[in-house]
Scaffold this motif. Structure first.
Motif: not given
Length: 304
Positions: A21-28, A92-95, A163-166, A173-180
């Motif tokens: 969506t438009n919001d997702d585009e901004a996040l991406l 999960n993100s905090a851990d 290797d594990e799926e996000n 999703f954005i936080i975890r991708e950036g964190f990895l």
């Protein structure tokens, strides 16, 4: 080397949000900006290294320690850009972040231990040089080559492999991708640094396996460059090779010119150890502060 650097400049980064969506585009867009910054940082330290120079050197390790805080600040900017502070992260993100920070602090302790080992060897050589003028025979027992420090075999990390799926979505999703990306960059660079300091390729290989699958092209290129450097240069950093060569020359010839050359090499080693030690301490303090901040947020949320 030039070809590898050029490849960094034309990288396109994959995403896994379907039908955004438009919001997702901004996040991406924010995630792409972070990935682009990481690629730029990696390109910079490669460009600043002369073609054909050894990356297994304290000089290059110094650049690595400069790069890691830049990536961490880039991740913090990503968090702010998408308006998703630590207080809003799911468990999960905090851990994952807490595990990463604990792993990172442990790796920095290993760097400090290795630098301390080099420092002790440097002090012994410096003491021998102070005796050489008046008592060459007495000084000779201090002229030993710098030997590698054994850090042990247990370098397994607690963090989640790529290797594990996000399965997160949206901001999570954005936080975890950036964190990895941040995690992989830091661990690859520290693994390479530790391998050089202890003159063994095992730390880098073990830590590389702990990172898991590398999706981002910039990290794939970084990993290939570091792996090749380790395989081709025998794991021993350039400055240690130079000191050991000067030690061997002094032992063989006992000449004042040889002593002068060893003193020069020891002085260079001392300066670089001091710089790396300070940057390691600063990085440790920064990671510890971020970890304490997240723990404080968790405790605060639990009271509410």
């Amino acid at each position: 080397m030039v070809l590898l650097v050029e490849k960094f400049r034309c990288l396109k980064f994959p995403t896994r949000l379907d039908h955004p969506t438009n919001d997702d585009e901004a996040l991406l867009a924010s995630l792409r900006a972070f990935r682009s910054d990481v690629s730029k940082f990696l390109t910079q330290i490669l460009v600043e290294s002369n073609p054909g120079s050894e990356f297994l050197s304290l000089e290059w390790f110094d650049k690595c320690l400069d790069l890691i805080p830049l990536v961490h600040r880039g991740f913090a900017k990503l968090v702010m850009d998408i308006n998703y502070p630590m207080a809003k992260w799911d468990s999960n993100s905090a851990d994952e972040y807490l595990n990463y920070s604990l792993d990172f602090l442990d790796l920095l302790n290993k760097v400090s231990s290795s630098l301390s080992h080099l420092g002790q060897s440097k002090l012994s050589l410096a003491h021998g040089l102070s005796l050489f003028e008046n008592s060459p025979a007495l000084a000779s027992k201090y002229f030993e080559p710098i030997r590698p420090k054994d850090l042990g075999k247990d370098l397994k990390l607690n963090g989640r492999k790529r290797d594990e799926e996000n399965h997160g979505s949206g901001k999570e999703f954005i936080i975890r991708e950036g964190f990895l990306i941040m995690r992989a960059t830091g661990i690859l660079l520290l693994g390479f640094l530790i391998s050089g300091l202890c003159s063994s390729g095992n730390p880098f290989l073990e830590l590389r396996n702990s990172v898991g699958k590398l999706v981002d092209p910039s990290l794939k290129h970084l990993e290939s460059i570091l792996s090749r450097e380790i395989s081709e240069n025998g794991f021993i950093v350039k400055e240690v090779k130079e000191v050991n060569s000067a030690v061997a020359s002094l032992v063989d010839h006992g000449a004042h010119d040889s002593a002068k050359e060893l003193r020069r090499r020891v002085d260079v080693l001392e300066r670089l150890i001091k710089n790396l030690g300070k940057k390691t301490d600063d990085l440790f303090s920064g990671i510890l502060a971020a970890r304490d901040k997240l723990l404080g947020t968790i405790r605060h949320n639990q009271k509410e």
